[in-house]
Design a protein around this motif. Structure first.
Motif, mmCIF file in Angstrom:
data_model
loop_
_atom_site.group_PDB
_atom_site.id
_atom_site.type_symbol
_atom_site.label_atom_id
_atom_site.label_comp_id
_atom_site.label_asym_id
_atom_site.label_seq_id
_atom_site.Cartn_x
_atom_site.Cartn_y
_atom_site.Cartn_z
ATOM 1 N N GLY A 116 -10.649 -5.760 6.672
ATOM 2 C CA GLY A 116 -11.465 -4.811 7.421
ATOM 3 C C GLY A 116 -12.784 -5.377 7.895
ATOM 4 N N GLN A 117 -13.062 -6.652 7.630
ATOM 5 C CA GLN A 117 -14.300 -7.259 8.106
ATOM 6 C C GLN A 117 -14.277 -7.369 9.627
ATOM 7 O OE1 GLN A 117 -15.143 -10.990 6.206
ATOM 8 N NE2 GLN A 117 -17.250 -11.081 6.941
ATOM 9 N N GLN A 118 -15.445 -7.202 10.263
ATOM 10 C CA GLN A 118 -15.512 -7.250 11.724
ATOM 11 C C GLN A 118 -15.313 -8.684 12.206
ATOM 12 O OE1 GLN A 118 -17.857 -5.936 9.713
ATOM 13 N NE2 GLN A 118 -18.595 -3.969 10.469
ATOM 14 N N ILE A 119 -14.329 -8.897 13.088
ATOM 15 C CA ILE A 119 -14.075 -10.237 13.626
ATOM 16 C C ILE A 119 -14.151 -10.272 15.149
ATOM 17 C CG2 ILE A 119 -12.687 -10.961 11.645
ATOM 18 C CD1 ILE A 119 -10.183 -10.446 13.379
ATOM 19 N N ALA A 120 -14.151 -9.114 15.793
ATOM 20 C CA ALA A 120 -14.234 -9.073 17.262
ATOM 21 C C ALA A 120 -14.681 -7.692 17.702
ATOM 22 C CB ALA A 120 -12.884 -9.415 17.897
ATOM 23 N N ALA A 121 -15.081 -7.599 18.958
ATOM 24 C CA ALA A 121 -15.416 -6.312 19.573
ATOM 25 C C ALA A 121 -15.014 -6.356 21.033
ATOM 26 C CB ALA A 121 -16.903 -6.006 19.433
ATOM 27 N N VAL A 122 -14.605 -5.215 21.541
ATOM 28 C CA VAL A 122 -14.199 -5.092 22.944
ATOM 29 C C VAL A 122 -15.095 -4.049 23.599
ATOM 30 C CG1 VAL A 122 -12.340 -4.513 24.536
ATOM 31 C CG2 VAL A 122 -11.819 -5.693 22.378
ATOM 32 N N VAL A 123 -15.625 -4.386 24.763
ATOM 33 C CA VAL A 123 -16.491 -3.480 25.511
ATOM 34 C C VAL A 123 -15.812 -3.156 26.843
ATOM 35 C CG1 VAL A 123 -18.807 -3.080 26.403
ATOM 36 C CG2 VAL A 123 -18.468 -4.650 24.479
ATOM 37 N N ALA A 124 -15.761 -1.859 27.154
ATOM 38 C CA ALA A 124 -15.113 -1.422 28.392
ATOM 39 C C ALA A 124 -15.845 -0.212 28.952
ATOM 40 C CB ALA A 124 -13.638 -1.098 28.138
ATOM 41 N N GLU A 125 -15.441 0.191 30.137
ATOM 42 C CA GLU A 125 -16.081 1.331 30.792
ATOM 43 C C GLU A 125 -15.895 2.613 29.981
ATOM 44 O OE1 GLU A 125 -18.008 1.406 33.319
ATOM 45 O OE2 GLU A 125 -17.716 -0.524 34.313
ATOM 46 N N THR A 126 -14.737 2.778 29.367
ATOM 47 C CA THR A 126 -14.483 3.961 28.547
ATOM 48 C C THR A 126 -14.024 3.520 27.164
ATOM 49 O OG1 THR A 126 -12.127 4.210 29.067
ATOM 50 C CG2 THR A 126 -13.710 5.198 30.613
ATOM 51 N N ARG A 127 -14.146 4.422 26.216
ATOM 52 C CA ARG A 127 -13.700 4.098 24.865
ATOM 53 C C ARG A 127 -12.183 3.884 24.836
ATOM 54 N NH1 ARG A 127 -15.438 4.146 19.616
ATOM 55 N NH2 ARG A 127 -13.779 4.460 18.083
ATOM 56 N N GLU A 128 -11.462 4.689 25.589
ATOM 57 C CA GLU A 128 -10.012 4.568 25.598
ATOM 58 C C GLU A 128 -9.575 3.202 26.127
ATOM 59 O OE1 GLU A 128 -11.240 8.677 25.352
ATOM 60 O OE2 GLU A 128 -11.730 7.115 26.814
ATOM 61 N N GLN A 129 -10.257 2.724 27.159
ATOM 62 C CA GLN A 129 -9.925 1.405 27.689
ATOM 63 C C GLN A 129 -10.226 0.314 26.665
ATOM 64 O OE1 GLN A 129 -12.394 1.623 31.205
ATOM 65 N NE2 GLN A 129 -10.644 2.051 32.555
ATOM 66 N N ALA A 130 -11.347 0.455 25.960
ATOM 67 C CA ALA A 130 -11.703 -0.537 24.942
ATOM 68 C C ALA A 130 -10.703 -0.529 23.791
ATOM 69 C CB ALA A 130 -13.113 -0.268 24.430
ATOM 70 N N GLU A 131 -10.285 0.663 23.384
ATOM 71 C CA GLU A 131 -9.325 0.752 22.278
ATOM 72 C C GLU A 131 -7.987 0.122 22.658
ATOM 73 O OE1 GLU A 131 -9.379 4.941 21.592
ATOM 74 O OE2 GLU A 131 -10.823 4.789 19.942
ATOM 75 N N GLU A 132 -7.527 0.370 23.890
ATOM 76 C CA GLU A 132 -6.255 -0.209 24.309
ATOM 77 C C GLU A 132 -6.357 -1.729 24.348
ATOM 78 O OE1 GLU A 132 -3.180 -0.449 28.088
ATOM 79 O OE2 GLU A 132 -5.282 0.080 28.366
ATOM 80 N N ALA A 133 -7.435 -2.250 24.911
ATOM 81 C CA ALA A 133 -7.591 -3.701 25.019
ATOM 82 C C ALA A 133 -7.671 -4.349 23.640
ATOM 83 C CB ALA A 133 -8.835 -4.032 25.839
ATOM 84 N N ALA A 134 -8.298 -3.655 22.696
ATOM 85 C CA ALA A 134 -8.422 -4.216 21.347
ATOM 86 C C ALA A 134 -7.062 -4.453 20.712
ATOM 87 C CB ALA A 134 -9.261 -3.287 20.481
ATOM 88 N N THR A 135 -6.096 -3.603 21.016
ATOM 89 C CA THR A 135 -4.755 -3.766 20.438
ATOM 90 C C THR A 135 -4.031 -4.970 21.029
ATOM 91 O OG1 THR A 135 -3.642 -2.350 22.075
ATOM 92 C CG2 THR A 135 -4.584 -1.259 20.138
ATOM 93 N N LEU A 136 -4.537 -5.504 22.141
ATOM 94 C CA LEU A 136 -3.868 -6.608 22.819
ATOM 95 C C LEU A 136 -4.405 -7.981 22.409
ATOM 96 C CD1 LEU A 136 -3.630 -5.071 26.404
ATOM 97 C CD2 LEU A 136 -1.888 -5.095 24.613
ATOM 98 N N LEU A 137 -5.427 -8.015 21.567
ATOM 99 C CA LEU A 137 -5.936 -9.303 21.095
ATOM 100 C C LEU A 137 -4.890 -9.959 20.193
ATOM 101 C CD1 LEU A 137 -9.636 -8.411 20.189
ATOM 102 C CD2 LEU A 137 -8.794 -9.546 22.256
ATOM 103 N N ALA A 138 -4.597 -11.202 20.462
ATOM 104 C CA ALA A 138 -3.633 -11.962 19.646
ATOM 105 C C ALA A 138 -4.424 -12.828 18.671
ATOM 106 C CB ALA A 138 -2.743 -12.820 20.540
ATOM 107 N N ILE A 139 -4.409 -12.465 17.407
ATOM 108 C CA ILE A 139 -5.260 -13.094 16.394
ATOM 109 C C ILE A 139 -4.398 -13.924 15.444
ATOM 110 C CG2 ILE A 139 -6.962 -12.685 14.587
ATOM 111 C CD1 ILE A 139 -7.454 -9.931 15.939
#
Length: 766
Positions: A116-139
């Motif tokens: 649960g430690q913070q390793i990345a953040a996504v910034v977008a025009e809307t929260r919904e857009q940021a949440e969707e993009a966050a799920t697409l990060l390949a870690i």
């Protein structure tokens, strides 16, 4: 007029006056009920964009890579932040006075120390857009072995922390020679703050000026951290927090998500809102660490304690040590001539533990007060009588006299209201059908702390007054109490007092923690109000053509917004007329409670670190609040369920500035204690340290259905060694001892001892 939520007037009093010590509803209560109170997430700035956190899905190891290709291709995505793509910040001063770190600070981790430690953040025009993009990060990770908690086979004994050691007398020798001996181990789990308002940040840069909207228990301390992170002068950071939807210790310090939001806002050039989800709050910051403690109590046959020996441990993070100090109550609750205490900190893969209501004192009292009940049965002495036998006439740790200690009164008044004299000693001797009934007793304590502060009083040309301070109100009643203090001291009606709080541009106030804020701010507001009234009287005496000319200042009185004198009874002049007649637009007075010779640097350290927080300057007295809890439980013999059905608590908290608000705080602490005893526990997956129950559907807290009749009784008297206005700690004392009283009551009902929280149905049925 236009009313802003952060500086609106406080409301009408029934008779236009207010006196400290009267009950009065919370001034901001209607705003909160009506949805008009502005919390951090409610601020909507022009062109705001949204950030979401991405947390590690392993318990330990390294982040090898984060592929953001897919995320960057999504609509609205503005920025992907990782440890590799952001410039680290400057290190900040340790807010509790430890040595300053020298390495740069990166709020996004490469090395993972907990799930649960913070390793990345996504910034977008809307929260919904940021949440969707966050799920697409390949870690991609490299995983390491995990120490999930201090029960893990690889946890070890931990690190000895010498600063927590306490010794006096010959504890081991006295225990060996004792006629009666008790030795047992008591455990408490991880517990989480779970305030109603989750954490959120709105960060906005205007040139080199940073404005932060964030729920805070300490706006000046948090503003200092942001200033140091970004290399700014303190005055270039403004932290605004007029309302806080609960904190209980978790909204004291600036945290990684705040740094991330401010970094994103600077990078994009637009305001950024980052709202931590409920699930993320379980690892975005730490709650109360899990603890265990072994207590040895030695006594003679009369029940008099001759020795206490305590050893224990609490969990801490892998990279830093914080203790849930287990001797905080044990060392002062009862008179004992021989005492020994040692505690280790056990590093595990968890977020750095934080403060949760009555840190240290709470688990300390759980162990001690359960052990005292066991001693009562070993000596066949009523648990109440055993405590009277061991009453501490002075502080056993320091030898200092108490500033005030009404423990005997708390025990007597609580027992009378509860009907304790009807309690049979034998377990399993009270029942109602299939329900076993038990009555339990436990006591608690909380030390007084005092930090210097400052406040400004303004008397305006229309006869109204303002109270200005960066102190915060997280629902405890600071707005209301300070309005009462000012109205009382100024002689101006409560509905003509405006209180502005929770803004770092206002006069300085220290941390709202350790139950100090009401007393210390009441003292400094009273001091400033008296000075402002003296200036008003001076104007009334010296104004050209004044009806009071030639009179002595001590003959004038300000009452109900009017100035009068017994020497000129025919004259009574409204404050506003005196000011207008002299062309006085405003009387403004700032006062503080610092020593007169304190340097500017020491002032700054005092309100931006905890180094200034000390015991009250009281001439060699020990200052504590005290309480006694009497609790009835009913245990279903068939299902093993425990229901708390009656609570009577008697408390010594000195002078009560507002009995209604004090009772509200006491009830809140008792309710949290019920949850602690019966429901709350953070459960982790032993494979990776993941918090399994990271929601309010799974992490159970007490709700209305769990709460019985609660009666609170004040036995305190004004204690002017504790504070300028006579109050002692109110907010945290009432949780201390509740879990022990419930555990003791369950033993009385069932005849079975329960030494681990929360109480387990399976063990009750066993």
């Amino acid at each position: 007029m236009k009313i802003h939520t952060e500086d609106r007037k406080l409301g009408d009093a029934a008779d236009g006056t207010m006196r400290l010590g009267q009950s009065f509803q919370r001034a901001e209560g209607a705003l909160k009920v009506n949805g008009a109170a502005t919390y951090a997430q409610d601020y909507v700035l022009e062109n705001t964009v949204h950030a979401v956190l991405v947390q590690a899905t392993i318990g330990a190891g390294e982040v090898l890579s984060i592929d953001a290709t897919a995320a960057n291709s999504r609509p609205g995505v503005l920025l992907i932040m990782t440890a590799e793509t952001i410039e680290p910040l400057s290190p900040a001063t340790d807010p509790v006075g430890g040595p300053m770190r020298t390495e740069p600070y990166n709020p996004l981790a490469r090395t993972v120390l907990y799930h649960g430690q913070q390793i990345a953040a996504v910034v977008a025009e809307t929260r919904e857009q940021a949440e969707e993009a966050a799920t697409l990060l390949a870690i991609t990770y490299r995983e390491s072995d995990v120490t999930a908690d201090f029960h893990a086979a690889n946890a070890g004994a931990g690190i000895a922390v010498a600063r927590a050691d306490l010794d006096w007398g010959d504890a081991q020798g006295a225990f060996d020679a004792a006629e009666i001996k008790i030795e047992q181990t008591y455990q408490t789990p991880r517990e989480y703050n779970v305030p109603l308002e989750p954490h959120a940040v709105v960060a906005d840069w205007q040139g080199d000026q940073l404005t932060i909207h964030e729920p805070s228990q300490w706006v000046d301390g948090m503003a200092r951290t942001y200033a140091e992170w970004f290399g700014l002068p303190f005055e270039k950071v403004r932290l605004i927090s007029p309302y806080v939807g609960g904190g209980f210790g978790c909204k004291v310090f600036a945290m990684p998500h705040g740094a991330i939001a401010a970094m994103a806002a600077r990078a994009i050039g637009r305001p950024v809102k980052l709202a931590v989800t409920r699930a993320q709050t379980f690892t975005a910051f730490g709650g109360r660490a899990a603890t265990w403690q072994t207590l040895k109590l030695g006594a003679d046959k009369t029940g008099k304690l001759v020795s206490i020996i305590q050893t224990g441990a609490s969990e801490t993070a892998m990279d830093s040590v914080r203790l849930e100090q287990l001797n905080q109550a044990t060392a002062v609750m009862w008179g004992v001539d021989n005492f020994h205490s040692r505690q280790n900190a056990v590093p595990v893969h968890t977020v750095f533990p934080g403060a949760l209501r009555a840190p240290g004192k709470n688990p300390s009292a759980f162990g001690l007060e359960c052990a005292m009940d066991e001693l009562a049965y070993a000596t066949n002495i009523n648990p109440l009588q055993l405590r009277l036998i061991n009453e501490a006439e002075k502080n056993p740790q320091t030898g200092e006299p108490w500033s005030s200690r009404k423990m005997r009164d708390a025990l007597a008044e609580g027992a009378r209201a509860f009907g304790w004299d009807r309690r049979p000693m034998a377990p399993r001797s009270m029942r109602n059908g299939h329900e076993l009934i038990g009555w339990g007793l436990a006591c608690g304590t909380f030390p007084a702390r005092h930090t210097p502060a400052e406040a400004t009083i303004r008397i305006l040309a229309d006869g109204s007054a303002e109270v200005l301070s960066s102190a915060i109100d997280m629902g405890t009643g600071t707005y209301t109490v300070l309005a009462q203090v000012a109205a009382d001291a100024l002689g101006i009606a409560i509905d003509d007092i405006t209180v502005r709080l929770g803004d770092s541009i206002l006069p300085r106030a220290p941390i709202a923690g350790n139950s100090q804020i009401a007393s210390l701010m009441a003292g400094v507001v009273h001091k400033a109000s008296i000075a402002a009234k003296e200036r008003l009287i001076e104007i009334a005496l010296t104004a050209k053509g004044s009806a009071f000319a030639g009179l002595q200042a001590n003959t004038l009185e300000v009452r109900d917004g009017r100035v009068s004198s017994a020497m000129a009874p025919q004259e009574t002049i409204p404050v506003y007329e005196i000011l207008r007649s002299t062309g006085t637009e405003i009387i403004e007075v700032t006062r503080d409670t610092f020593p007169t010779d304190v340097s500017a640097a020491d002032r700054y350290r005092s309100y931006t670190t905890t180094t200034g927080m000390q015991a009250p300057p009281n001439g060699g007295y020990s200052v504590y609040s005290w309480c006694a809890h009497f609790i009835e439980v009913r245990v279903d013999e068939d299902f093993g369920t425990v229901r708390v059905c009656r609570v009577v608590s008697a408390l010594d908290c000195g002078r009560l500035y507002n009995p209604k608000l004090s009772e509200s705080q006491w009830r809140g602490g008792i309710i949290m204690g019920i949850g602690q005893a019966l429901l709350e526990a953070g459960n982790v997956d032993p494979r990776n340290g993941r918090v399994i129950n990271n929601s309010l559907g799974d992490y159970l807290i007490a709700t209305n259905a769990d709460i019985p009749s609660i009666e609170t009784i004040s036995v305190g008297v004004p204690d002017y060694r504790a504070s300028e206005m006579g109050g002692k700690p109110v907010g945290e004392i009432s949780i201390v001892g509740v879990a022990a009283a419930i555990s003791n009551a369950v033993f009385h009902a069932t005849g079975k001892r329960f030494r681990r929280l929360p109480l387990n149905i399976a063990e009750i049925l066993d």
